[in-house]
Design a protein around this motif. Sequence first.
Motif, PDB file in Angstrom:
ATOM      1  N   THR A   1      -4.815   7.198  -7.896  1.00 23.38           N
ATOM      2  CA  THR A   1      -4.003   7.065  -9.113  1.00 23.38           C
ATOM      3  C   THR A   1      -4.874   7.181 -10.363  1.00 23.38           C
ATOM      4  O   THR A   1      -4.453   7.757 -11.375  1.00 23.38           O
TER       5      THR A   1
ATOM      6  N   ALA B   1      -5.697   4.107  -2.730  1.00 26.51           N
ATOM      7  CA  ALA B   1      -4.524   4.428  -3.547  1.00 26.51           C
ATOM      8  C   ALA B   1      -4.828   4.231  -5.034  1.00 26.51           C
ATOM      9  O   ALA B   1      -4.429   5.046  -5.879  1.00 26.51           O
TER      10      ALA B   1
ATOM     11  N   LEU C   1       2.311   1.798  -3.432  1.00 28.96           N
ATOM     12  CA  LEU C   1       1.301   2.339  -4.356  1.00 28.96           C
ATOM     13  C   LEU C   1       1.107   3.834  -4.145  1.00 28.96           C
ATOM     14  O   LEU C   1       0.912   4.593  -5.111  1.00 28.96           O
ATOM     15  N   VAL C   2       1.183   4.283  -2.905  1.00 31.12           N
ATOM     16  CA  VAL C   2       1.062   5.721  -2.653  1.00 31.12           C
ATOM     17  C   VAL C   2       2.238   6.471  -3.279  1.00 31.12           C
ATOM     18  O   VAL C   2       2.078   7.523  -3.917  1.00 31.12           O
TER      19      VAL C   2
ATOM     20  N   ALA D   1       1.854   6.575  -6.977  1.00 28.88           N
ATOM     21  CA  ALA D   1       0.853   7.572  -7.390  1.00 28.88           C
ATOM     22  C   ALA D   1       1.474   8.953  -7.488  1.00 28.88           C
ATOM     23  O   ALA D   1       1.237   9.705  -8.452  1.00 28.88           O
TER      24      ALA D   1
ATOM     25  N   ALA E   1       0.831  -1.211   0.000  1.00 32.88           N
ATOM     26  CA  ALA E   1       0.000   0.000   0.000  1.00 32.88           C
ATOM     27  C   ALA E   1       0.861   1.255   0.000  1.00 32.88           C
ATOM     28  O   ALA E   1       0.583   2.230  -0.712  1.00 32.88           O
TER      29      ALA E   1
ATOM     30  N   ALA F   1      -7.266   0.780   2.101  1.00 34.69           N
ATOM     31  CA  ALA F   1      -6.157   1.668   1.760  1.00 34.69           C
ATOM     32  C   ALA F   1      -5.685   1.422   0.325  1.00 34.69           C
ATOM     33  O   ALA F   1      -5.406   2.368  -0.429  1.00 34.69           O
TER      34      ALA F   1
END
Length: 875
Positions: A304, A300, A252-253, A256, A249, A296
């Motif tokens: 995105t 994310a 992925l943030v 993004a 997670a 979460a």
Amino acid sequence: MNTYNCPRCGSASTIERCPACGRGPEPLLARLGELDAVLAAMPATLQSRAAVEAERVGVLKGLTELAARYLAEAEQQARSTPTPQAAQSPQAPVVLPTPPGAAAATGPATPPSGAPQVPPGPMRPYPQPHTPPGGAYGPPRERGEVGSKTVQTVLLSLGGLLVAAALIIFTAVAWRNMGNSGRAGVLGGVTLLLLAVPFAFKRFRLWATAETFAALAALALWCTTLAGYYLYRPPGATFGPETVAAWTAGVLVVLAAYRALARLTATSWAMLPLAAIGLAYAAASDLALAVTLMLALALALGATAWITAKLPSHYARSDVWASRFLTCAAVIAACSAGLRAAFGLADPVVPPVAAAVALLAAANLIGVHLARRLGVSLTTMLVAASASGSLVLCAWVLAVRAGTPELVIPSLALTAASLLPFALLNSRKTTWPLASAATAGLASLAAFAIVTFDAPDLSAYFVAFLAARLIAPVVAAPLGKPLRIASYLVGGGTAVVAALTAIAGIYPLIAYEPGWTINLEVPIVLAALAVTAVLLPRRFRVNAAALAVSLAIESTAVLIWNEDPSRFDALPTLTLMLCALISLTSAIASGTVAGRCTGWSTLTLWALLTALAAGNSDTMAPADDNWIPFWLTVTAAAMLVIAAGAPRRTRADRVLAAVLAHILAGISAVVGLIAAVSFGSEGLQLFPAAQVGVYTLALIGVAIMAPVRTWGYVIAALCTGTVAWWLWLAALEVDILECFTAPPAAIVFFIGLWRLERRPETGSWSTLALPILVGIGPSLVLALNDGDELRRVGVGAAAIAVIIAGLVRRWQAPLVLGSIALAVLVVNELLLLRGSIPVWVPPAIGGAILIAAGATFEQRRRDLRRIREGLKAMR
């Protein structure tokens, strides 16, 4: 039409010809026109524009060389010409129009001072691409079988795959051969390098290469993050599935943010498999942490998707699809979080939650169909479809976990509602997919009431049907008709289940075997369905109400009779008789052919069941068992007569009723005959005759009322009447043959007379021959040899009467048949007297006959001719 400077004379000309020097079509000018039109239509930022511009420059160079060649030829011709007047040579430079975005090109030739120059006008774009005539320019350059863009894509894809494999191999294998610092340094350096390289490639406009390294950077960042945590995690910290999900997670943030900064679409696509891995690991965590991590991840992915849509990269089309898939993935992740939360619920709570999820899935399916009707964007449709698919899957999983049979129908309805749109994908029928989704919603609503509030099953579905049917007329147009159809489907299913339950109680009712129990809900729901039949279309109301009332009465009788069978011994027979009367009313009053046919069919069934119930009842069974077949025959006769004279009748229901009446009468007659033969008493012998006689009267009545095919019923009545007469004589033990043959022959003879008077052209053979043969033939056979004298006299008298009738009315059949019968009787009498005649009498008689014949031969010939002609003239 655009004009160009002629490469030969420099004057303003077209592609096809030059008005000044007479030049014909020029292929290079035609190709230049095509390229100008293509460049005018292409955006300035398109990559493939450079290739077109390069080809245009080549064409301009060719035109310059062509102009120089024309100039050299003109100068050589001018030097060789002896005339003092020099021809004006086309030494003007070739000035060509320049399209927008392209540099102007001129020929290198220098014209003489006296050469005319035509200034080119501004370039006007072609309204459509110009196709030059055949042979305008040479064959195109040979190209390879694989385009350059394909080669580029394959090379970058394979290179990226190899680098990704190297990263994975390094993480899994070579990782063990290095120290912590070396491992961290290698992974960190490679990751930073991969993250920075795309910016350099973007600066040199190498977009595809930058996208390749961006995808590798996303994978490297994920591997580096997990490896770094594994190396430097705090003491005692575990490396379980929740750890992988949490760091995924976080990655992925970061990706993004990197997508927003770098604007590379490969980053968005790379996040999809990483999110799938993170969701898989998150689902294996504890309940609260799993739901948090999955939400979460969904957040994310959603962020995105928004960034990808708002900040497009060089490949805008790919960004659109990446944004759509990221949005769908976010929706699926959120639904998966809900499913994971449902798995952690306590067992008593699972069935209501499963029903609620099924209801939510059905509502989402309805929303998808409505959105499609409204013509929303493809992104919205994909998001809605993803949510619907996730909810249907959640509903199925929860239903399986709940293990409640009440959730089977909503689950099957959801499956049908999900698959039906694909089956009707190319069809214009858009109502049924929406109706199937509404049906699933009503079934889910009823199941929710059942599993949550312990509502009765049939009552819950009936309430859902009634509510939907009452609400449907006031619902807006796109949903009103599908909701009405869905209410009919739910109501029909409820009626079928209640009817089958009621029908299952008929056997113990007619067999008098108590013990079968029916829930009180069944007759109540059937009675309610009979009342709500007014909500159905008008043509179905009578039959639906009649069938529901019949089954409600029958199921109520089962309940009452099971309490005390001896006390309510007559109740089954009376109940089934009442059901038969209701079916008869339905057959007469229904406004449709199908309804009337259904009424006659159910009437036949109820009549048979009533006979069986009466036969097994101590109270209703008569002392003589043959009374039941007799009354069954009376019922069949009444069916036949009522069907022939009932209003609104058509050929289909009238024929069906007649066929069913014939079958019912045949069954009752066979049963009555078997009973009469088995018991053999004189009283029982009369019942088969009475049964056939009653049905004969019905056939006669139908023959009078029937609009067509009257003679068919007449013949059938004659046959059944004859059988009834014979059965009655057999029961009375009458053995005189003429009692069996004379009455039917007399009736058929009078009918033949009536028909012959109305239609003389039919002739006497087709109308009178059969009754004469039936009436005289069997008696004549018995009268031969030394039979009864009274029978011989009677047959002779009948033959003479028939001959006289034929002579008086000039009918051929009576005269011929009567004469044959009389001649046979005379010969028989002579044979009987042959012992009493003297020996001399035959020769004397023969001689007298020969003498008389010889004396009057001519007269007899004339008389014979007259008799023969008169016989032929008869009918």
